[in-house]
Design a protein around this motif. Structure first.
Motif, mmCIF file in Angstrom:
data_model
loop_
_atom_site.group_PDB
_atom_site.id
_atom_site.type_symbol
_atom_site.label_atom_id
_atom_site.label_comp_id
_atom_site.label_asym_id
_atom_site.label_seq_id
_atom_site.Cartn_x
_atom_site.Cartn_y
_atom_site.Cartn_z
ATOM 1 N N LEU A 97 0.848 -1.185 0.000
ATOM 2 C CA LEU A 97 0.000 0.000 0.000
ATOM 3 C C LEU A 97 0.885 1.237 0.000
ATOM 4 C CD1 LEU A 97 -2.742 -0.979 2.590
ATOM 5 C CD2 LEU A 97 -2.914 -0.953 0.108
ATOM 6 N N LEU A 98 0.615 2.150 -0.923
ATOM 7 C CA LEU A 98 1.408 3.361 -1.052
ATOM 8 C C LEU A 98 0.528 4.596 -0.974
ATOM 9 C CD1 LEU A 98 3.655 2.398 -4.088
ATOM 10 C CD2 LEU A 98 4.323 2.431 -1.700
ATOM 11 N N THR A 99 1.106 5.673 -0.528
ATOM 12 C CA THR A 99 0.492 6.988 -0.637
ATOM 13 C C THR A 99 1.204 7.685 -1.783
ATOM 14 O OG1 THR A 99 0.017 7.081 1.721
ATOM 15 C CG2 THR A 99 0.066 9.172 0.539
ATOM 16 N N VAL A 100 0.421 8.219 -2.720
ATOM 17 C CA VAL A 100 0.986 8.838 -3.913
ATOM 18 C C VAL A 100 0.567 10.298 -3.953
ATOM 19 C CG1 VAL A 100 1.092 8.775 -6.435
ATOM 20 C CG2 VAL A 100 0.881 6.649 -5.150
ATOM 21 N N GLU A 101 1.528 11.179 -4.183
ATOM 22 C CA GLU A 101 1.250 12.594 -4.376
ATOM 23 C C GLU A 101 1.622 12.943 -5.804
ATOM 24 O OE1 GLU A 101 3.205 15.088 -1.535
ATOM 25 O OE2 GLU A 101 2.513 13.881 0.156
ATOM 26 N N GLY A 102 0.811 13.786 -6.427
ATOM 27 C CA GLY A 102 1.102 14.190 -7.786
ATOM 28 C C GLY A 102 -0.034 15.007 -8.365
ATOM 29 N N TYR A 103 -0.185 14.910 -9.673
ATOM 30 C CA TYR A 103 -1.233 15.664 -10.359
ATOM 31 C C TYR A 103 -1.810 14.823 -11.491
ATOM 32 C CZ TYR A 103 2.598 16.588 -13.626
ATOM 33 O OH TYR A 103 3.647 16.454 -14.491
ATOM 34 N N PHE A 104 -3.024 15.189 -11.915
ATOM 35 C CA PHE A 104 -3.686 14.481 -12.994
ATOM 36 C C PHE A 104 -3.339 15.137 -14.322
ATOM 37 C CE2 PHE A 104 -6.578 13.580 -9.405
ATOM 38 C CZ PHE A 104 -6.496 12.202 -9.444
ATOM 39 N N LYS A 105 -3.062 14.294 -15.332
ATOM 40 C CA LYS A 105 -2.709 14.790 -16.657
ATOM 41 C C LYS A 105 -3.622 14.126 -17.685
ATOM 42 C CE LYS A 105 0.881 13.126 -18.845
ATOM 43 N NZ LYS A 105 2.229 12.801 -19.296
ATOM 44 N N PRO A 106 -4.445 14.916 -18.384
ATOM 45 C CA PRO A 106 -5.277 14.335 -19.442
ATOM 46 C C PRO A 106 -4.426 14.051 -20.686
ATOM 47 C CG PRO A 106 -5.672 16.680 -19.285
ATOM 48 C CD PRO A 106 -4.711 16.330 -18.185
ATOM 49 N N GLU A 107 -4.708 12.950 -21.346
ATOM 50 C CA GLU A 107 -4.003 12.596 -22.582
ATOM 51 C C GLU A 107 -5.019 12.294 -23.668
ATOM 52 O OE1 GLU A 107 -1.480 9.244 -21.736
ATOM 53 O OE2 GLU A 107 0.058 10.502 -20.844
ATOM 54 N N LYS B 7 -10.382 8.590 -32.028
ATOM 55 C CA LYS B 7 -9.802 9.398 -30.961
ATOM 56 C C LYS B 7 -9.985 8.694 -29.620
ATOM 57 C CE LYS B 7 -10.334 13.834 -33.197
ATOM 58 N NZ LYS B 7 -10.867 15.212 -33.099
ATOM 59 N N HIS B 8 -8.954 8.743 -28.805
ATOM 60 C CA HIS B 8 -8.967 8.149 -27.467
ATOM 61 C C HIS B 8 -8.546 9.203 -26.466
ATOM 62 C CE1 HIS B 8 -9.219 4.001 -29.041
ATOM 63 N NE2 HIS B 8 -8.429 4.457 -30.005
ATOM 64 N N ASN B 9 -8.957 9.029 -25.206
ATOM 65 C CA ASN B 9 -8.482 9.900 -24.147
ATOM 66 C C ASN B 9 -8.466 9.128 -22.841
ATOM 67 O OD1 ASN B 9 -11.136 10.018 -23.049
ATOM 68 N ND2 ASN B 9 -11.619 11.655 -24.473
ATOM 69 N N ARG B 10 -7.649 9.613 -21.923
ATOM 70 C CA ARG B 10 -7.542 9.008 -20.601
ATOM 71 C C ARG B 10 -6.939 10.033 -19.656
ATOM 72 N NH1 ARG B 10 -2.382 4.856 -20.827
ATOM 73 N NH2 ARG B 10 -0.851 6.417 -21.403
ATOM 74 N N VAL B 11 -7.041 9.759 -18.377
ATOM 75 C CA VAL B 11 -6.435 10.604 -17.355
ATOM 76 C C VAL B 11 -5.384 9.761 -16.641
ATOM 77 C CG1 VAL B 11 -6.839 11.906 -15.243
ATOM 78 C CG2 VAL B 11 -8.526 11.964 -17.075
#
Length: 76
Positions: A25-35, A44-48
Motif C-alpha cells: 500500500l502506497l500513498t501517492v502525491e502528484g497531479y492528474f494529466k489528461p491525454e 480518438k482516445h483519451n484518458r487521465v
C-alpha cells in the motif's frame, strides 16, 4: 479502483522505486494529466493519468469510533 500512474525517476533518486512491490500500500502525491491521441484507424482516445511526484509507504490507520450524531430540535 485501479488507475494509471506515471512515475519518472532521476538517476540520483532511484531508491524510492524499491518500494514499488506488488501488494504494497502506497500513498501517492502528484497531479492528474489528461491525454488524447488518435490511433491508426482515426479513432480518438483519451484518458487521465496520475503523474506521481512523490510516493511512500501508506501509514496504517487506527480504528476510531464513529462520531456521534448530534440531535437538534427543529423550531417552529
Amino acid at each position: 479502483a485501479f488507475m494509471n500512474v506515471e512515475a519518472w525517476r532521476k538517476n540520483e533518486n532511484t531508491s524510492s522505486f524499491d518500494r514499488l512491490v506488488k501488494g504494497t500500500l502506497l500513498t501517492v502525491e502528484g497531479y492528474f494529466k489528461p491525454e488524447e491521441w488518435q490511433d491508426a484507424d482515426g479513432v480518438k482516445h483519451n484518458r487521465v493519468v496520475l503523474v506521481a511526484t512523490k510516493f511512500y509507504e501508506a501509514v496504517e490507520k487506527e480504528e476510531t469510533p464513529a462520531p456521534q450524531e448530534s440531535k437538534t430540535k427543529k423550531g417552529k
